[in-house]
Design an enzyme around this catalytic site. Sequence first.
Site, short mmCIF file in Angstrom:
data_model
loop_
_atom_site.label_atom_id
_atom_site.label_comp_id
_atom_site.label_asym_id
_atom_site.label_seq_id
_atom_site.Cartn_x
_atom_site.Cartn_y
_atom_site.Cartn_z
N LYS A 22 0.84 -1.19 0.00
CA LYS A 22 0.07 0.13 -0.10
C LYS A 22 0.59 1.23 0.02
O LYS A 22 0.75 2.16 -0.86
CB LYS A 22 -0.76 -0.02 1.30
CG LYS A 22 -1.66 1.39 1.49
CD LYS A 22 -2.36 1.23 2.79
CE LYS A 22 -1.44 1.46 4.04
NZ LYS A 22 -1.58 3.14 4.28
N ASN A 23 1.75 1.36 0.90
CA ASN A 23 2.46 2.79 0.96
C ASN A 23 3.50 2.72 -0.06
O ASN A 23 3.75 3.85 -0.55
CB ASN A 23 3.67 2.41 2.38
CG ASN A 23 2.57 2.81 3.50
OD1 ASN A 23 1.28 3.06 3.61
ND2 ASN A 23 3.10 2.65 4.66
N CYS A 118 -4.60 13.48 12.84
CA CYS A 118 -4.58 12.01 12.59
C CYS A 118 -4.75 11.36 13.79
O CYS A 118 -3.92 11.80 14.54
CB CYS A 118 -4.11 11.29 11.54
SG CYS A 118 -3.07 10.17 11.96
N ARG A 123 1.35 14.63 13.41
CA ARG A 123 1.75 14.22 11.92
C ARG A 123 1.73 15.52 11.12
O ARG A 123 1.18 15.59 10.38
CB ARG A 123 1.01 13.12 11.39
CG ARG A 123 1.16 11.83 12.17
CD ARG A 123 0.49 10.75 11.80
NE ARG A 123 1.13 10.26 10.79
CZ ARG A 123 0.56 9.05 9.78
NH1 ARG A 123 -0.70 8.64 10.02
NH2 ARG A 123 1.47 8.51 9.00
N ASP A 308 4.60 0.26 11.93
CA ASP A 308 3.28 -0.14 11.62
C ASP A 308 3.15 -1.85 11.83
O ASP A 308 2.10 -2.37 11.34
CB ASP A 308 3.32 -0.18 10.05
CG ASP A 308 3.17 1.31 9.70
OD1 ASP A 308 2.76 1.98 10.39
OD2 ASP A 308 3.31 1.45 8.30
N ARG A 400 -8.58 0.20 4.44
CA ARG A 400 -7.74 1.01 4.04
C ARG A 400 -6.56 0.42 3.69
O ARG A 400 -5.71 0.78 2.68
CB ARG A 400 -7.47 1.98 4.75
CG ARG A 400 -8.63 3.03 5.14
CD ARG A 400 -8.27 4.37 5.80
NE ARG A 400 -7.09 4.79 5.51
CZ ARG A 400 -6.07 5.55 6.32
NH1 ARG A 400 -6.30 5.80 7.32
NH2 ARG A 400 -5.21 5.69 5.71
#
Length: 422
Positions: A22-23, A118, A123, A308, A400
């Site tokens: 994803k990233n 967030c 951030r 993560d 997501r």
Amino acid sequence: MDSILVTGNGPLQGQIPIAGAKNACLTLMPATLLSEEPLTLTNAPRLSDIKTMTALLQSLGAEVTTLQDGQVLAMSSHDLDSHVADYDIVRKMRASILVLGPMLARDGHAVVSLPGGCAIGARPVDLHLKALEAMGAELELKEGYVHAKAPGGLEGGVVEFPLVSVGATENALMAATLAKGSTVLKNAAREPEIVDLAQCLRKMGAQIEGEGTSEITIQGVDRLHGATHPVVTDRIELGTFMLAPAICGGEVECLGGRIDLVEAFCERLDAAGVSVEETDVGLKVARKNGRVRAVDVVTEPFPGFPTDLQAQMMALMCTAEGTSVLEEKIFENRFMHAPELMRMGAKIDVHGGTATVTGVERLKGAPVMATDLRASVSLILAGLAAEGETLVNRVYHLDRGYERVEEKLGNVGARIERVQGE
Ligand code: UD1
């Protein structure tokens, strides 16, 4: 809103295919804005964040066609008819800020909404902005938007990041490919997603050296051309599914997994009593014997233990033998999963950026709330190891970042189902 119902059960057995990252995909997609020629990404993950980035690029006038059930993204930014990234899209996903560098580098102007706060901390995007300023951009903040200009084009320079930022490195790297002269990025992020981006940009004609180290040098070129690029394997999805057999026993082979993507994580698994074996097609994971042992974890930029995977590792530590200390060094508020895990009987003490977890024999199923993407999957992992049923609510976060999680875990024997919400 959908929920996921998990019923704790025995050992898992089988194979789980790991999707493209994803990233990585979220930074490769904006790279299309750097060229008038098509950029095609293969091995793209099928996730709602990718749809959000698709909508953002389309709102700027890029064409994005989804092929092969979403695994191929054919993009073309021949004409951009807008240079404004609207708040309505940007607020959904922080990675939207990654369109700033490419648009500015190509056309000399861009207006991008600030992402706002967030759940896992403040951030800010100051490092992105400072890097672009070091390349000659003029920036102004007006009504929540960054107005960026570089009328004569960006110019190369030295950008020294005061702290390691993945996104700021990506934005600066993309912008520098079209800047005049050479740019040196010091204290750059070294994540595999940066290496993947550099490889893709090089296929498009960029001149880059040093990706994967903390100093990246870019020699600007006049234009970039089209390319086709496969998205690197998702190391976070990989690590997450490697934890499934660690937490409930059995043996699972993660297809496409590579040790070099998750080395620090594998070292901690080894210390906890979980074996990881490289096979021809991926990584095979099983507990070495009996209960997992408590190990300490400190999150750090790559090649350190990834933030993560901290929530998922905490789920494993909840049933480990002994006490472990988890230190979160990247984000200031990333233990929101702890109170939810405690609802399942976990013993966790959080003080600032440190969580102390004392393992219990068995967790107990409970209704819990997903607070962010990685937190939600940690609750699913915990549910797999718990007695009884765990209902994870608010799983839109999960969608997501995880492709068909119920199907992937269901195929290796987990009892997991999606409960459709109203
Ligand atoms: C990326 C990942 C995210 C991961 C994180 C850290 C994407 C889309 N997301 O996020 O999943 O958790 O890397 O590995 O790739 N910071 C500033 N100013 C800035 C930018 C960052 O102070 O301008 C701070 C952040 O608040 C954080 C730290 O720097 O404390 C690292 O953040 P960063 O590496 O930038 O994370 P992201 O790129 O947003």
